[in-house]
Design a protein around this motif. Structure first.
Motif, PDB file in Angstrom:
ATOM      1  N   ILE A  93      29.591  31.587  36.185  1.00 50.44           N
ATOM      2  CA  ILE A  93      30.116  32.112  37.448  1.00 50.44           C
ATOM      3  C   ILE A  93      31.631  31.997  37.512  1.00 50.44           C
ATOM      4  N   THR A  94      32.157  30.824  37.180  1.00 46.05           N
ATOM      5  CA  THR A  94      33.603  30.616  37.309  1.00 46.05           C
ATOM      6  C   THR A  94      34.374  31.147  36.108  1.00 46.05           C
ATOM      7  N   GLY A  95      33.825  30.969  34.893  1.00 44.97           N
ATOM      8  CA  GLY A  95      34.532  31.421  33.699  1.00 44.97           C
ATOM      9  C   GLY A  95      34.595  32.930  33.610  1.00 44.97           C
ATOM     10  N   VAL A  96      33.416  33.576  33.595  1.00 41.35           N
ATOM     11  CA  VAL A  96      33.387  35.037  33.572  1.00 41.35           C
ATOM     12  C   VAL A  96      33.969  35.592  34.866  1.00 41.35           C
ATOM     13  N   GLY A  97      33.722  34.894  35.970  1.00 38.15           N
ATOM     14  CA  GLY A  97      34.276  35.343  37.251  1.00 38.15           C
ATOM     15  C   GLY A  97      35.792  35.373  37.247  1.00 38.15           C
ATOM     16  N   PHE A  98      36.418  34.367  36.661  1.00 39.48           N
ATOM     17  CA  PHE A  98      37.885  34.352  36.588  1.00 39.48           C
ATOM     18  C   PHE A  98      38.403  35.521  35.759  1.00 39.48           C
ATOM     19  N   LEU A  99      37.782  35.796  34.615  1.00 40.60           N
ATOM     20  CA  LEU A  99      38.227  36.914  33.769  1.00 40.60           C
ATOM     21  C   LEU A  99      38.092  38.245  34.509  1.00 40.60           C
ATOM     22  N   ILE A 100      37.028  38.383  35.278  1.00 38.88           N
ATOM     23  CA  ILE A 100      36.834  39.630  36.036  1.00 38.88           C
ATOM     24  C   ILE A 100      37.848  39.727  37.167  1.00 38.88           C
ATOM     25  N   HIS A 101      38.125  38.623  37.844  1.00 36.02           N
ATOM     26  CA  HIS A 101      39.162  38.633  38.884  1.00 36.02           C
ATOM     27  C   HIS A 101      40.518  38.997  38.286  1.00 36.02           C
ATOM     28  N   LEU A 102      40.801  38.458  37.103  1.00 39.23           N
ATOM     29  CA  LEU A 102      42.076  38.770  36.447  1.00 39.23           C
ATOM     30  C   LEU A 102      42.154  40.250  36.090  1.00 39.23           C
ATOM     31  N   PHE A 103      41.074  40.801  35.563  1.00 41.14           N
ATOM     32  CA  PHE A 103      41.061  42.228  35.242  1.00 41.14           C
ATOM     33  C   PHE A 103      41.212  43.069  36.502  1.00 41.14           C
ATOM     34  N   ALA A 104      40.625  42.593  37.605  1.00 43.98           N
ATOM     35  CA  ALA A 104      40.731  43.323  38.871  1.00 43.98           C
ATOM     36  C   ALA A 104      42.177  43.435  39.334  1.00 43.98           C
ATOM     37  N   ALA A 105      43.026  42.474  38.934  1.00 46.17           N
ATOM     38  CA  ALA A 105      44.444  42.555  39.292  1.00 46.17           C
ATOM     39  C   ALA A 105      45.078  43.805  38.706  1.00 46.17           C
ATOM     40  N   PRO A 249      35.080  46.178  38.818  1.00 48.45           N
ATOM     41  CA  PRO A 249      35.007  44.717  38.708  1.00 48.45           C
ATOM     42  C   PRO A 249      33.867  44.112  39.519  1.00 48.45           C
ATOM     43  N   VAL A 250      33.521  44.738  40.623  1.00 47.68           N
ATOM     44  CA  VAL A 250      32.375  44.280  41.415  1.00 47.68           C
ATOM     45  C   VAL A 250      31.090  44.450  40.611  1.00 47.68           C
ATOM     46  N   SER A 251      30.966  45.603  39.968  1.00 51.84           N
ATOM     47  CA  SER A 251      29.787  45.851  39.138  1.00 51.84           C
ATOM     48  C   SER A 251      29.697  44.830  38.019  1.00 51.84           C
ATOM     49  N   ALA A 252      30.843  44.469  37.446  1.00 54.48           N
ATOM     50  CA  ALA A 252      30.859  43.501  36.344  1.00 54.48           C
ATOM     51  C   ALA A 252      30.444  42.118  36.811  1.00 54.48           C
TER      52      ALA A 252
END
Length: 623
Positions: A93-105, A249-252
């Motif tokens: 949740i946090t690891g993959v979630g952080f990468l997705i949040h970063l890509f969302a930037a 990013p939401v889908s991811a």
């Protein structure tokens, strides 16, 4: 370690509160910084907790923050439980979630609603962490409903398009069916066992219920109903493809890596109840097998990149349910982890294609992109290899092989055959997706003018997820330290190598056939689906086996017809009669209010005459 544990979900919650209370005053850049940093810090704390947990004795730990409700013997707490399963889920949740949040930037750069977007995303991470860390089912259910709310908000993020609102409402409504079933299951468990604490339930259940008893079967069925809704499994699966209306990013994050795996987590967490209900456990495997095949066929006939990946997600979660159904709980969680890596990579790579091609995501209008978008192409190749379980080099090979082996060891030949056929179909639709998107000639000006993304926010998440989607992602899986009973294949290794060879042959055959069909026989395939049985199959699969139409006829239309009948039924008319009479009398009285003194005087005189006449008649009658 227990002191750090609350920070994992409090940091995303703090990000949500800062963004929500700012009311948009922070601006795009500041909102992005708050949203990404809060999840990044949560991932860092999770890493520290993981290091300390794995370096210790690996025994489960619990921490009670405070008592939530206290009514007689009903006293659920805000309590956290950390074990191998919770730790693995937190890392994803946090690891993959952080990468997705970063890509969302990068993906959401310049979007005016960035504050709202990151507030929703942070709230989702908070809710998901609460779900997996809660030591009781009531706290788990709070997180369960939280992720459902965030899913609704993020699917309908582009709310100015009415279709997006409809997709969000559909997701909310369909998943609510499962949520209601789960809530009833919680009531049943509390009534029978007197507690909602998960550890106590797993201890008391074998003492209170005999294997196969009606009560435990019902409890397992109700929990399964909740899992089907969140994890988009047949028959509560129709919401997921439409959920692709949200930002990529939401889908991811929500609809590939985390929320849709919540059902898998729930069944694994409550494995003690399902082991007491073997028929329901077998049903879990059957539903998984049906879903993985139906979704794989549907993926073959989609033209939208994200819808292909959505059906692929349903199919891969079907594999996890299949593993649960044969009692291979560890294998199901193993595939959950590797799937989070490669499916997040595929969705983010799809997002890179969509933005670079000016938000074009129809494969018939793409093509010829492999040179223009090399990193996105590499992401599709690596993620696609893991999705099809390319032997030895991909993370998906190791986790999917474990599922097939456990099905063979459990002597579930039907489920094994479904898994093998699913692997073959996965290779076909994955090759179709990659070739139609990146090879051939551009199908539109958007594809011809595509420009590759750049920058750390774009490149780093794709590169890290690509590495994790290789065999390295499978090797770093820590296991669950004997949390679950041994799977059926753990007692013997006889036939495992032969199965690996057969499964690898099936994957390579599907890959080769897909490359040949979609590279060299595309014209023949297009002619095949224009008319006759080919066209009928294409229509059936493109429309996902017509489940939406079936539910519309069986549920939606009868409901609307009933509503129309009840809207003007006899009871309503009787209840409204007094109001109608009052309105009629009011209308008559209103007409007497003319404002003319002559009319009022005449009315008074007429009234007095009538009163006198009445008195005279009464007096005459009395004499």
């Amino acid at each position: 370690m227990t002191q750090l544990l609350p920070l994992t979900f409090l940091l995303p919650l703090a990000g949500t509160l800062i963004l929500a209370l700012s009311r948009g005053a922070l601006g795009v850049r500041a909102s992005t910084w708050v949203g990404v940093t809060s999840v990044g810090l949560s991932a860092l704390v999770t890493a520290l907790v993981m290091v300390e947990f794995l370096s210790g004795d690996g025994k489960p730990e619990a921490v009670t923050l405070w008592t939530w409700i206290s009514v007689e013997n009903f006293q659920p707490s805000i309590g956290l439980a950390l074990d191998g399963l919770a730790l693995v889920m937190m890392a994803v949740i946090t690891g993959v979630g952080f990468l997705i949040h970063l890509f969302a930037a990068w993906y959401m750069e310049g979007d005016e609603g960035s504050t709202r977007f990151y507030a929703y995303m942070n709230l989702f991470v908070f809710s998901m962490l609460l779900l997996v860390l809660g030591d009781n089912l009531l706290l788990l259910y709070l997180g369960w409903e939280g992720v459902g709310l965030c899913s609704y908000l993020l699917i309908g993020y582009y709310y100015k398009n009415s279709a997006n609102g409809a997709a969000a409402f559909k997701a909310f409504l369909v998943t609510r069916i499962g949520d209601v079933l789960l809530a009833i299951g919680l009531f049943l468990i509390f009534r029978e066992l007197g507690t909602l604490n998960i550890r106590e339930i797993l201890t008391l259940a074998p003492e209170a219920w005999q294997q196969g008893s009606a009560t435990v079967e019902l409890a397992a069925l109700l929990i399964l109903g909740g899992a089907l809704g969140k994890s988009a499994q047949v028959p509560l699966h129709t919401w997921l493809p439409d959920a692709m209306a949200g930002p990529t990013p939401v889908s991811a994050l929500i609809h590939a890596a985390t929320m849709v795996t919540a059902g898998v987590y729930l069944i694994a967490r409550m494995h003690g109840i399902f082991l007491l209900a073997p028929d329901v456990l077998y049903l879990v495997g059957v539903i998984g097998a049906l879903t993985l095949l139906m979704a794989a066929f549907a993926a073959l006939a989609q033209t939208d990149i994200k819808r292909v990946l959505a059906y692929s997600t349903m199919s891969q979660i079907g594999y996890m349910f299949l593993a649960l159904g044969v009692g291979a709980f560890d294998a199901a969680i193993f595939h959950l982890v590797t799937h989070a890596f490669f499916k997040a990579l595929l969705f983010l790579s799809a997002g890179a294609v969509i933005v670079s091609c000016h938000h074009e995501q129809d494969m018939t209008r793409l093509g010829g992109l492999w040179r223009r978008l090399p990193l996105a192409y590499a992401g599709f190749l690596v993620g696609g290899a893991a999705l099809v379980a390319l032997p030895l080099v991909s993370a998906g090979f190791y986790s999917k092989d474990e599922i097939l082996w456990q099905a063979l060891a459990a002597d579930q030949t039907g489920l094994l055959a479904a898994g093998m056929l699913g692997a073959f179909l996965t290779a076909l639709y994955t090759l179709r997706l990659i070739i139609r998107t990146f090879h051939g000639k551009p199908g539109s000006d958007n594809a011809s003018n595509a420009r590759a993304g750049s920058g750390v926010a774009h490149n780093l998440p794709l590169l890290v997820l690509a590495v994790l989607s290789t065999f390295l992602g499978a090797w770093i899986y820590p296991g669950l330290n004997g949390l679950f009973p041994p799977g059926p294949g753990e007692a013997t290794a006889a036939g495992h190598t032969a199965l690996e060879l057969v499964a690898s042959a099936v994957v390579l055959l599907g890959t080769g056939l897909g490359a040949w069909l979609f590279l060299y026989r595309r014209a023949w395939l297009e002619a095949l689906v224009r008319d006759g049985s080919g066209a009928a199959l294409w229509f059936l699969w493109h429309d996902a086996w017509r489940f939406d139409a079936l539910f519309d006829r069986l549920l939606v239309r009868p409901w609307l017809t009933t509503v129309r009948w009840l809207r003007s039924d006899l009871v309503d008319r009787l209840l409204l009669l007094s109001g109608s009479i009052a309105m009629l009398l009011n209308a008559g009285l209103v007409r007497t209010q003319t404002g003319r003194l002559r009319n009022y005087t005449a009315a008074m005189v007429l009234g007095a005459v009538l009163m006198l006449a009445g008195l005279a008649i009464r007096a005459g009658g009395g004499s």
